[in-house]
Write a protein that holds these residues in place. Structure first.
Motif, PDB file in Angstrom:
ATOM      1  N   SER A  30      -8.643   8.863   4.882  1.00  0.00           N
ATOM      2  CA  SER A  30      -7.382   8.674   5.593  1.00  0.00           C
ATOM      3  C   SER A  30      -6.524   7.644   4.872  1.00  0.00           C
ATOM      4  CB  SER A  30      -7.635   8.227   7.033  1.00  0.00           C
ATOM      5  OG  SER A  30      -8.364   7.026   7.066  1.00  0.00           O
ATOM      6  N   LYS A  31      -5.231   7.670   5.138  1.00  0.00           N
ATOM      7  CA  LYS A  31      -4.295   6.785   4.455  1.00  0.00           C
ATOM      8  C   LYS A  31      -4.417   5.352   4.965  1.00  0.00           C
ATOM      9  CE  LYS A  31      -0.914  10.443   3.586  1.00  0.00           C
ATOM     10  NZ  LYS A  31       0.469  10.903   3.827  1.00  0.00           N
ATOM     11  N   ILE A  32      -3.982   4.408   4.113  1.00  0.00           N
ATOM     12  CA  ILE A  32      -3.972   2.999   4.499  1.00  0.00           C
ATOM     13  C   ILE A  32      -2.927   2.794   5.589  1.00  0.00           C
ATOM     14  CG2 ILE A  32      -3.481   0.648   3.689  1.00  0.00           C
ATOM     15  CD1 ILE A  32      -4.475   1.572   0.918  1.00  0.00           C
ATOM     16  N   ARG A  33      -3.309   2.066   6.631  1.00  0.00           N
ATOM     17  CA  ARG A  33      -2.411   1.856   7.753  1.00  0.00           C
ATOM     18  C   ARG A  33      -1.918   0.423   7.863  1.00  0.00           C
ATOM     19  NH1 ARG A  33      -4.744   4.418  13.067  1.00  0.00           N
ATOM     20  NH2 ARG A  33      -2.640   5.166  13.268  1.00  0.00           N
ATOM     21  N   LEU A  34      -2.645  -0.554   7.269  1.00  0.00           N
ATOM     22  CA  LEU A  34      -2.308  -1.946   7.495  1.00  0.00           C
ATOM     23  C   LEU A  34      -2.922  -2.826   6.413  1.00  0.00           C
ATOM     24  CD1 LEU A  34      -1.146  -4.044   9.611  1.00  0.00           C
ATOM     25  CD2 LEU A  34      -3.434  -4.073  10.599  1.00  0.00           C
ATOM     26  N   VAL A  35      -2.147  -3.799   5.897  1.00  0.00           N
ATOM     27  CA  VAL A  35      -2.698  -4.836   5.022  1.00  0.00           C
ATOM     28  C   VAL A  35      -2.341  -6.194   5.610  1.00  0.00           C
ATOM     29  CG1 VAL A  35      -2.605  -3.446   2.921  1.00  0.00           C
ATOM     30  CG2 VAL A  35      -0.648  -4.864   3.518  1.00  0.00           C
ATOM     31  N   GLN A  36      -3.239  -7.179   5.499  1.00  0.00           N
ATOM     32  CA  GLN A  36      -2.986  -8.502   6.065  1.00  0.00           C
ATOM     33  C   GLN A  36      -3.783  -9.571   5.337  1.00  0.00           C
ATOM     34  OE1 GLN A  36      -2.406  -8.715  10.170  1.00  0.00           O
ATOM     35  NE2 GLN A  36      -2.358 -10.920  10.209  1.00  0.00           N
ATOM     36  N   TYR A  37      -3.122 -10.711   5.078  1.00  0.00           N
ATOM     37  CA  TYR A  37      -3.746 -11.860   4.425  1.00  0.00           C
ATOM     38  C   TYR A  37      -4.391 -12.797   5.444  1.00  0.00           C
ATOM     39  CZ  TYR A  37      -1.325 -11.213  -0.105  1.00  0.00           C
ATOM     40  OH  TYR A  37      -0.879 -10.756  -1.319  1.00  0.00           O
ATOM     41  N   THR A  38      -5.358 -13.605   4.956  1.00  0.00           N
ATOM     42  CA  THR A  38      -5.824 -14.769   5.707  1.00  0.00           C
ATOM     43  C   THR A  38      -4.842 -15.920   5.488  1.00  0.00           C
ATOM     44  OG1 THR A  38      -7.217 -15.374   3.824  1.00  0.00           O
ATOM     45  CG2 THR A  38      -8.276 -14.168   5.624  1.00  0.00           C
ATOM     46  N   SER A  39      -4.972 -16.992   6.291  1.00  0.00           N
ATOM     47  CA  SER A  39      -3.989 -18.077   6.241  1.00  0.00           C
ATOM     48  C   SER A  39      -3.987 -18.829   4.911  1.00  0.00           C
ATOM     49  CB  SER A  39      -4.229 -19.059   7.395  1.00  0.00           C
ATOM     50  OG  SER A  39      -5.522 -19.617   7.315  1.00  0.00           O
ATOM     51  N   ASP A  40      -5.121 -18.853   4.205  1.00  0.00           N
ATOM     52  CA  ASP A  40      -5.157 -19.546   2.914  1.00  0.00           C
ATOM     53  C   ASP A  40      -4.822 -18.628   1.744  1.00  0.00           C
ATOM     54  OD1 ASP A  40      -7.423 -17.993   2.746  1.00  0.00           O
ATOM     55  OD2 ASP A  40      -8.831 -19.674   2.644  1.00  0.00           O
ATOM     56  N   GLY A  41      -4.563 -17.349   2.031  1.00  0.00           N
ATOM     57  CA  GLY A  41      -4.157 -16.416   0.990  1.00  0.00           C
ATOM     58  C   GLY A  41      -5.255 -15.965   0.061  1.00  0.00           C
ATOM     59  N   THR A  42      -6.525 -16.255   0.386  1.00  0.00           N
ATOM     60  CA  THR A  42      -7.622 -15.902  -0.526  1.00  0.00           C
ATOM     61  C   THR A  42      -8.199 -14.517  -0.269  1.00  0.00           C
ATOM     62  OG1 THR A  42      -9.253 -16.952   0.915  1.00  0.00           O
ATOM     63  CG2 THR A  42      -8.274 -18.309  -0.819  1.00  0.00           C
TER      64      THR A  42
ATOM     65  N   SER B 268       0.853  -1.189   0.000  1.00  0.00           N
ATOM     66  CA  SER B 268       0.000   0.000   0.000  1.00  0.00           C
ATOM     67  C   SER B 268       0.884   1.232   0.000  1.00  0.00           C
ATOM     68  CB  SER B 268      -0.923   0.020   1.223  1.00  0.00           C
ATOM     69  OG  SER B 268      -0.172   0.262   2.402  1.00  0.00           O
ATOM     70  N   CYS B 269       0.370   2.302  -0.579  1.00  0.00           N
ATOM     71  CA  CYS B 269       1.066   3.581  -0.602  1.00  0.00           C
ATOM     72  C   CYS B 269       0.003   4.664  -0.534  1.00  0.00           C
ATOM     73  CB  CYS B 269       1.902   3.722  -1.863  1.00  0.00           C
ATOM     74  SG  CYS B 269       2.847   5.261  -1.951  1.00  0.00           S
ATOM     75  N   ALA B 270       0.034   5.435   0.550  1.00  0.00           N
ATOM     76  CA  ALA B 270      -0.978   6.471   0.769  1.00  0.00           C
ATOM     77  C   ALA B 270      -2.379   5.849   0.764  1.00  0.00           C
ATOM     78  CB  ALA B 270      -0.845   7.588  -0.258  1.00  0.00           C
ATOM     79  N   ARG B 271      -3.206   6.136  -0.256  1.00  0.00           N
ATOM     80  CA  ARG B 271      -4.578   5.630  -0.303  1.00  0.00           C
ATOM     81  C   ARG B 271      -4.770   4.518  -1.329  1.00  0.00           C
ATOM     82  NH1 ARG B 271      -4.518  10.989   0.685  1.00  0.00           N
ATOM     83  NH2 ARG B 271      -5.683  11.730   2.503  1.00  0.00           N
ATOM     84  N   GLU B 272      -3.659   4.007  -1.898  1.00  0.00           N
ATOM     85  CA  GLU B 272      -3.759   2.956  -2.917  1.00  0.00           C
ATOM     86  C   GLU B 272      -3.226   1.628  -2.411  1.00  0.00           C
ATOM     87  OE1 GLU B 272      -3.742   5.179  -7.237  1.00  0.00           O
ATOM     88  OE2 GLU B 272      -1.952   4.078  -6.600  1.00  0.00           O
ATOM     89  N   PHE B 273      -3.873   0.551  -2.855  1.00  0.00           N
ATOM     90  CA  PHE B 273      -3.508  -0.817  -2.491  1.00  0.00           C
ATOM     91  C   PHE B 273      -3.253  -1.599  -3.774  1.00  0.00           C
ATOM     92  CE2 PHE B 273      -5.486  -5.048  -2.511  1.00  0.00           C
ATOM     93  CZ  PHE B 273      -4.655  -5.726  -1.631  1.00  0.00           C
ATOM     94  N   ARG B 274      -2.248  -2.523  -3.735  1.00  0.00           N
ATOM     95  CA  ARG B 274      -1.945  -3.286  -4.942  1.00  0.00           C
ATOM     96  C   ARG B 274      -1.439  -4.673  -4.583  1.00  0.00           C
ATOM     97  NH1 ARG B 274       0.104  -0.441 -10.199  1.00  0.00           N
ATOM     98  NH2 ARG B 274      -0.999  -1.878 -11.531  1.00  0.00           N
TER      99      ARG B 274
END
Length: 256
Positions: free
Chosen positions: A42-54, A16-22
């Motif tokens: 507001s800006k993105i603060r955190l990204v996180q996967y589930t255990s199966d990656g879906t 993530s960068c500012a307000r964009e996710f990729r």
């Protein structure tokens, strides 16, 4: 880049960068689909996967109090926006069924559907500045302005081990899959290792990597665990690829 998370499958990673996710493909660092611009204030603060990656959760809270749930097939659909008034942080757990939610200095566990609070986990002495869930088990972690990291068991609601005191609030950190060690990314240069049971930092040399993967004091941007959990995966400060790696076991650093 503001946040980085490597999928447990090892096939993709999210940034993530500012307000964009990729989303990106790991084998060649090629983007998957288009960048997603969140409709938030507001800006993105955190990204996180589930255990199966879906599924991946993208938190852009504080002002808009939102947590976005996206599919990793294309990084865009299905798209779910969860709003909990007053929350300052939120992230999905490894099952994809629960949310870890911060409310200033209080930490709570919520059910994703139907959206409801399950339990209050506990409090920090001051406001929470970071949270996260293990991709491998029911453990979660939180860092407060009191410079203390606490580990939580989401199944029992109990605190795990002793608090780890004196950790810089600008650090980033991640639990080793077995829950015994916390890797702390300090000042964009080094990784410290803290023992969860005792709350103490491992003595001896700290890890720093150069762009060639050699031990040095050169910087790197973000880190996570490899799909087999045997190595830390580090993204260099200039965002070059491939990712650098280092041993997961902190006692191996002396020989690395």
């Amino acid at each position: 880049m503001r946040s980085f998370h490597h999928a447990p499958t090892g096939e993709t990673f999210a940034t993530s960068c500012a307000r964009e996710f990729r989303l990106w493909r790991s084998r060649d660092a090629a983007p998957i689909g288009e960048a997603v611009a969140l409709n938030s204030t507001s800006k993105i603060r955190l990204v996180q996967y589930t255990s199966d990656g879906t599924l991946v959760s993208v938190c852009s809270s504080v002002r808009d109090a939102q947590c976005h749930i996206l599919s990793t097939v294309d990084g865009q659909q299905p798209r779910e926006v969860i709003e909990i008034p007053g929350m300052t942080f939120a992230t999905i757990d490894h099952t994809g069924e629960r949310l870890l939610v911060g409310f200033w200095n209080r930490l709570e566990l919520w059910r994703r559907s139907p959206l409801e609070r399950i339990k209050v986990l506990g409090n920090h002495d001051r406001n929470i500045v970071q949270i996260g869930c293990s991709m491998h088990n029911d453990l979660a972690y939180s860092l407060g302005e009191d410079r203390t990291v606490r580990i939580w068991n989401l199944a029992t609601g109990e605190r795990v081990g002793r608090p780890m005191v004196g950790i810089d609030i600008n650090s980033r950190f991640i639990l080793r899959p077995d829950g015994q060690w916390l890797a702390v990314h300090v000042q964009g240069k080094i990784v410290e290792h803290w023992h969860v049971a005792t709350g103490r930092r491992l003595g001896g040399p700290k890890l720093g990597l150069s762009g060639k993967g050699q031990l040095s004091w050169a910087g790197f941007e973000e880190f996570g665990y490899s799909s087999d959990s045997r190595e830390l995966v580090l993204l260099s400060a200039d965002n070059t690829y491939p990712l650098m790696t280092a041993p997961t076991d902190p006692r191996a650093l002396r020989a690395f």
